[in-house]
Design an enzyme around this catalytic site. Sequence first.
Site, PDB file in Angstrom:
ATOM      1  N   GLU A   1      -7.049 -10.990 -11.417  1.00 62.73           N
ATOM      2  CA  GLU A   1      -7.588 -11.047 -10.127  1.00 62.73           C
ATOM      3  C   GLU A   1      -7.145 -10.002  -9.378  1.00 62.73           C
ATOM      4  OE1 GLU A   1      -6.627 -14.759  -7.871  1.00 62.73           O
ATOM      5  OE2 GLU A   1      -7.552 -13.966  -6.052  1.00 62.73           O
TER       6      GLU A   1
ATOM      7  N   ASN B   1     -11.468 -10.658  -4.072  1.00 64.99           N
ATOM      8  CA  ASN B   1     -11.566 -11.702  -2.972  1.00 64.99           C
ATOM      9  C   ASN B   1     -12.308 -11.169  -1.688  1.00 64.99           C
ATOM     10  OD1 ASN B   1      -9.533 -13.903  -3.744  1.00 64.99           O
ATOM     11  ND2 ASN B   1      -8.657 -12.052  -3.984  1.00 64.99           N
TER      12      ASN B   1
ATOM     13  N   GLU C   1     -14.836 -13.784  -5.570  1.00 62.31           N
ATOM     14  CA  GLU C   1     -14.212 -15.245  -5.118  1.00 62.31           C
ATOM     15  C   GLU C   1     -14.408 -15.457  -3.635  1.00 62.31           C
ATOM     16  OE1 GLU C   1     -10.083 -15.485  -6.101  1.00 62.31           O
ATOM     17  OE2 GLU C   1     -10.508 -14.999  -8.253  1.00 62.31           O
TER      18      GLU C   1
ATOM     19  N   ASP D   1     -13.089 -20.150  -4.499  1.00 63.67           N
ATOM     20  CA  ASP D   1     -11.788 -20.022  -4.374  1.00 63.67           C
ATOM     21  C   ASP D   1     -11.080 -21.168  -3.622  1.00 63.67           C
ATOM     22  OD1 ASP D   1      -9.391 -18.775  -4.954  1.00 63.67           O
ATOM     23  OD2 ASP D   1      -9.608 -16.931  -3.624  1.00 63.67           O
TER      24      ASP D   1
ATOM     25  N   GLU E   1      -4.914 -22.256 -10.399  1.00 64.51           N
ATOM     26  CA  GLU E   1      -4.205 -21.128  -9.836  1.00 64.51           C
ATOM     27  C   GLU E   1      -2.724 -21.691  -9.390  1.00 64.51           C
ATOM     28  OE1 GLU E   1      -6.921 -19.281  -6.713  1.00 64.51           O
ATOM     29  OE2 GLU E   1      -6.259 -20.753  -5.431  1.00 64.51           O
TER      30      GLU E   1
HETATM   31  P1  C2E Z   1      -5.822 -16.153  -3.431  1.00 57.57           P
HETATM   32  O1  C2E Z   1      -7.174 -15.542  -3.444  1.00 57.57           O
HETATM   33  O2  C2E Z   1      -5.956 -17.612  -3.125  1.00 57.57           O
HETATM   34  O3  C2E Z   1      -4.775 -15.461  -4.201  1.00 57.57           O
HETATM   35  C1  C2E Z   1      -4.001 -16.001  -5.053  1.00 57.57           C
HETATM   36  C2  C2E Z   1      -2.565 -16.033  -4.251  1.00 57.57           C
HETATM   37  O4  C2E Z   1      -1.595 -16.716  -4.978  1.00 57.57           O
HETATM   38  C3  C2E Z   1      -1.899 -14.482  -4.381  1.00 57.57           C
HETATM   39  O5  C2E Z   1      -1.165 -14.229  -3.194  1.00 57.57           O
HETATM   40  C4  C2E Z   1      -0.865 -14.656  -5.695  1.00 57.57           C
HETATM   41  O6  C2E Z   1       0.019 -13.658  -5.452  1.00 57.57           O
HETATM   42  C5  C2E Z   1      -0.358 -16.124  -5.355  1.00 57.57           C
HETATM   43  N1  C2E Z   1      -0.151 -16.478  -6.506  1.00 57.57           N
HETATM   44  C6  C2E Z   1      -0.505 -16.429  -7.723  1.00 57.57           C
HETATM   45  N2  C2E Z   1       0.323 -16.946  -8.679  1.00 57.57           N
HETATM   46  C7  C2E Z   1       0.954 -17.687  -8.129  1.00 57.57           C
HETATM   47  C8  C2E Z   1       2.034 -18.479  -8.537  1.00 57.57           C
HETATM   48  O7  C2E Z   1       2.065 -18.980  -9.743  1.00 57.57           O
HETATM   49  N3  C2E Z   1       2.927 -19.264  -7.539  1.00 57.57           N
HETATM   50  C9  C2E Z   1       2.464 -18.872  -6.470  1.00 57.57           C
HETATM   51  N4  C2E Z   1       3.413 -19.411  -5.286  1.00 57.57           N
HETATM   52  N5  C2E Z   1       1.861 -18.014  -5.690  1.00 57.57           N
HETATM   53  C10 C2E Z   1       0.775 -17.521  -6.819  1.00 57.57           C
HETATM   54  P2  C2E Z   1      -1.477 -12.882  -2.252  1.00 57.57           P
HETATM   55  O8  C2E Z   1      -1.645 -11.617  -3.153  1.00 57.57           O
HETATM   56  O9  C2E Z   1      -0.265 -13.073  -1.466  1.00 57.57           O
HETATM   57  O10 C2E Z   1      -2.893 -13.122  -1.852  1.00 57.57           O
HETATM   58  C11 C2E Z   1      -2.934 -13.942  -0.819  1.00 57.57           C
HETATM   59  C12 C2E Z   1      -4.315 -14.090  -0.170  1.00 57.57           C
HETATM   60  O11 C2E Z   1      -4.788 -12.856   0.207  1.00 57.57           O
HETATM   61  C13 C2E Z   1      -5.499 -14.258  -1.625  1.00 57.57           C
HETATM   62  O12 C2E Z   1      -5.425 -15.545  -1.659  1.00 57.57           O
HETATM   63  C14 C2E Z   1      -6.634 -13.785  -1.044  1.00 57.57           C
HETATM   64  O13 C2E Z   1      -7.515 -14.518  -0.338  1.00 57.57           O
HETATM   65  C15 C2E Z   1      -6.275 -12.726   0.078  1.00 57.57           C
HETATM   66  N6  C2E Z   1      -6.518 -11.240  -0.403  1.00 57.57           N
HETATM   67  C16 C2E Z   1      -5.746 -10.443  -1.412  1.00 57.57           C
HETATM   68  N7  C2E Z   1      -6.356  -9.320  -1.641  1.00 57.57           N
HETATM   69  C17 C2E Z   1      -7.528  -9.369  -0.864  1.00 57.57           C
HETATM   70  C18 C2E Z   1      -8.596  -8.178  -0.744  1.00 57.57           C
HETATM   71  O14 C2E Z   1      -8.509  -7.096  -1.574  1.00 57.57           O
HETATM   72  N8  C2E Z   1      -9.725  -8.727   0.081  1.00 57.57           N
HETATM   73  C19 C2E Z   1      -9.665  -9.832   0.783  1.00 57.57           C
HETATM   74  N9  C2E Z   1     -10.632  -9.894   1.551  1.00 57.57           N
HETATM   75  N10 C2E Z   1      -8.764 -10.891   0.502  1.00 57.57           N
HETATM   76  C20 C2E Z   1      -7.775 -10.596  -0.162  1.00 57.57           C
HETATM   77 MG    MG Z   2      -8.439 -15.319  -4.834  1.00 55.56          MG
HETATM   78 MG    MG Z   3      -7.124 -18.587  -4.497  1.00 61.14          MG
END
Ligand code: C2E
Ligand code: MG
Ligand code: MG
Length: 288
Positions: A59, A114, A146, A176, A233
């Site tokens: 991802e 995403n 997603e 998602d 996830e």
């Molecule tokens: P999401 O799509 O639900 O992404 C998963 C989030 O869960 C990611 O946080 C990831 O770092 C975190 N995560 C993954 N594995 C674990 C785990 O084992 N434990 C815990 N506690 N957390 C875990 P992140 O990177 O902070 O991203 C947060 C949200 O930001 C994402 O949720 C997504 O909705 C958004 N996002 C990230 N990149 C993009 C992007 O390029 N464009 C858009 N539109 N949204 C983005």
């Molecule tokens: Mg996602």
């Molecule tokens: Mg997610």
Amino acid sequence: AAKRAGRNQRAWFDASMERELELRNEIELGLRAGIPAGQIVPWFEPQVDLATGALIGFELLARWEHPELGILEPSLFIPIAEESGLIGELSMSVMRAGIEEARHWDPSLRLGVNISPSQMRDSWLAQKIVKLLSERGFPAERLEVEITEAALFENLGFASAIVGSLRNQGVRVVLDDFGTGYSSLTHLRALPLDRIKIDRSFVLRMAEDADAAALVRMIVSLAQSLGVPAMAEGVENAEIATMLGSIACPTAQGWHFGRPAPARATRALLAERGLLNAASPSAKAGAL
Ligand code: C2E
Ligand code: MG
Ligand code: MG
Ligand code: MG
């Protein structure tokens, strides 16, 4: 005295509001300059087949390489990018960089990207994504878009059109953060989906919270009966991975399998496992 306290409180409130607005504006200005400068970079989190442990893809998670503040996480800048109309540009630019990187991977590996709620109001979204894929010569089948439950069902008619054009072009569409919104079974049956991702808030609590575990089990069997594979996830440890295996959840991601990492580290991991694209220039040169 009461009046004075009130006035002081008011002054404090104004000052902190002002500071918050300032910070918000700084972030917005920083993004306006930083997006075209390529400061928003793709990080990648591994996704696995739970039965075999095999890598199936990554991802893409955006990170801001801020020149003064270092690596910043999406919670700090994605909401502001949304509010200020910058999210489309941000997401497309980081998606372009992610696809560019994924071309160096073994062709069996998929890339999840995403899409945020305001992007779902862009009637050109599907065309923009398909154009990007064809420009880069990246197979549509390797991309998983997603979309959260909330964004998908906010305007079901409009969302169906976007999902339909993406899937017509071969792009896969993934639900998602499932479990946090309010989709009905009717909604789920109406929209063709390629995967359902179970929100990490439930998966994280599975080991100590029987209700959370029951919910995860229900979503896995719901997905199964819809003929759509589920992905858990937020799998942080082996205990949860084992629980998921025992309820036949097919795929997963989370810190137990690997944390989000930058392009270079991801390529190194793939090189170790013999999963670089044999046809890509970097694999031929053996360079990282
Ligand atoms: P999401 O799509 O639900 O992404 C998963 C989030 O869960 C990611 O946080 C990831 O770092 C975190 N995560 C993954 N594995 C674990 C785990 O084992 N434990 C815990 N506690 N957390 C875990 P992140 O990177 O902070 O991203 C947060 C949200 O930001 C994402 O949720 C997504 O909705 C958004 N996002 C990230 N990149 C993009 C992007 O390029 N464009 C858009 N539109 N949204 C983005
Ligand atoms: Mg996602
Ligand atoms: Mg997610
Ligand atoms: Mg995070």
